[in-house]
Design an enzyme around this catalytic site. Sequence first.
Site, PDB file in Angstrom:
ATOM      1  N   ASP A  62       8.245  47.098  62.772  1.00 51.02           N
ATOM      2  CA  ASP A  62       9.083  47.672  61.708  1.00 51.02           C
ATOM      3  C   ASP A  62       8.426  48.913  61.107  1.00 51.02           C
ATOM      4  OD1 ASP A  62      11.572  46.572  61.377  1.00 51.02           O
ATOM      5  OD2 ASP A  62      10.926  44.998  59.980  1.00 51.02           O
ATOM      6  N   GLN A 122      11.461  39.147  58.641  1.00 48.70           N
ATOM      7  CA  GLN A 122      12.810  39.538  58.205  1.00 48.70           C
ATOM      8  C   GLN A 122      12.889  39.597  56.674  1.00 48.70           C
ATOM      9  OE1 GLN A 122      15.460  40.422  60.279  1.00 48.70           O
ATOM     10  NE2 GLN A 122      16.520  40.974  58.396  1.00 48.70           N
ATOM     11  N   LYS A 157      18.803  40.534  66.978  1.00 45.00           N
ATOM     12  CA  LYS A 157      17.571  41.135  67.491  1.00 45.00           C
ATOM     13  C   LYS A 157      17.084  40.383  68.723  1.00 45.00           C
ATOM     14  CE  LYS A 157      16.442  42.970  62.973  1.00 45.00           C
ATOM     15  NZ  LYS A 157      15.790  42.835  61.676  1.00 45.00           N
TER      16      LYS A 157
END
Length: 289
Positions: free
Chosen positions: A122, A99, A55
């Site tokens: 997200d 994460q 990422k």
Amino acid sequence: MSAEIIDGKTIAGRVRIGVAKDVEAFSQQFGGAVPGLATILVGDDPASAVYVKGKQKACQEVGMWGFNFPLAADASRAEVVELIERLNADPDVSGVLLQLPLPDQLDAVELTGMIDPRKDVDGLTAVSAGLLALGREGLRPCTPSGVMTLLEAAGASLEGAEAVVIGRSNLFGKPMAQLLLNANATVTICHSRTRELAEVCRRADVLIAAVGRAQMVKGDWVKPGAVVIDVGMNRANSTPPTLVGDVDFEAVRQVAAAITPVPGGVGPMTIAFLLRNTLQAARMQRSGA
Ligand code: NAP
């Protein structure tokens, strides 16, 4: 019939080029500032470490900055909360990504919910899920957004179509169903308690599998001419280890009109849309939205 293979790698590459151009324009507009993504990695799970590194690299490739904030595997709730609050308050941070999965002592839903919704790249906070449910503008979960772009690229007509999503996770299945509904598809969500799963799948003009069971969807589960999207990522016990989807690719490609491969289908879209969300978050923050 042999299905068209939907090339997620190429389509994701196009999305990334578009983001890179938009980052340049953003930077010109805002005196050299660039969007920035902060990732929080708790512990040392090797797969998560690889994802986080990927990422950051992707951010740099489109001209953004990406920076990881590591915490020890035994980090307390208070430590994670303190870091999230610090990143929420930092005007240079456009997006915050926690994460997953987290170590057992931490509650992923609670902690993800503490991310400022304007930085929720997200798309997992209650605010983002609520905006999606209401059909209002907001940050959408990356993988379902990527799937919508793949469906468009495959020429799938969603208006009035029968769409079946296998899997009802907050991360994928539920937001996917919502996006399809917003696009006027008739949507069925299946899960582990669904009866006659194969029969339900056979109704689908668009069939999306996100289960985590290698090659579960068989050729005779698919309506001839359907568009099939395989979200599953399962590690096969082969040497070298390979990645296998939830769909029996060789059998289904004989029946479907179009199908995504694994790897090279949905996977590359997820990071491309994370980049797009980070840019969108930066814009929203600059406009005071
Ligand atoms: P998850 O949270 O484990 O959800 C799996 C879903 O599948 C659940 O809703 C479960 O039903 C359902 N399910 C399990 N067994 C089933 C069965 N036999 N028949 C029908 N439904 C069944 O997983 P997820 O996070 O949504 O991910 C699903 C898969 O997609 C995984 O392989 C994951 O690695 C992959 N994925 C890939 C990407 C990407 O970027 N390519 C992104 C996200 C996920 P219940 O709710 O009843 O338990």
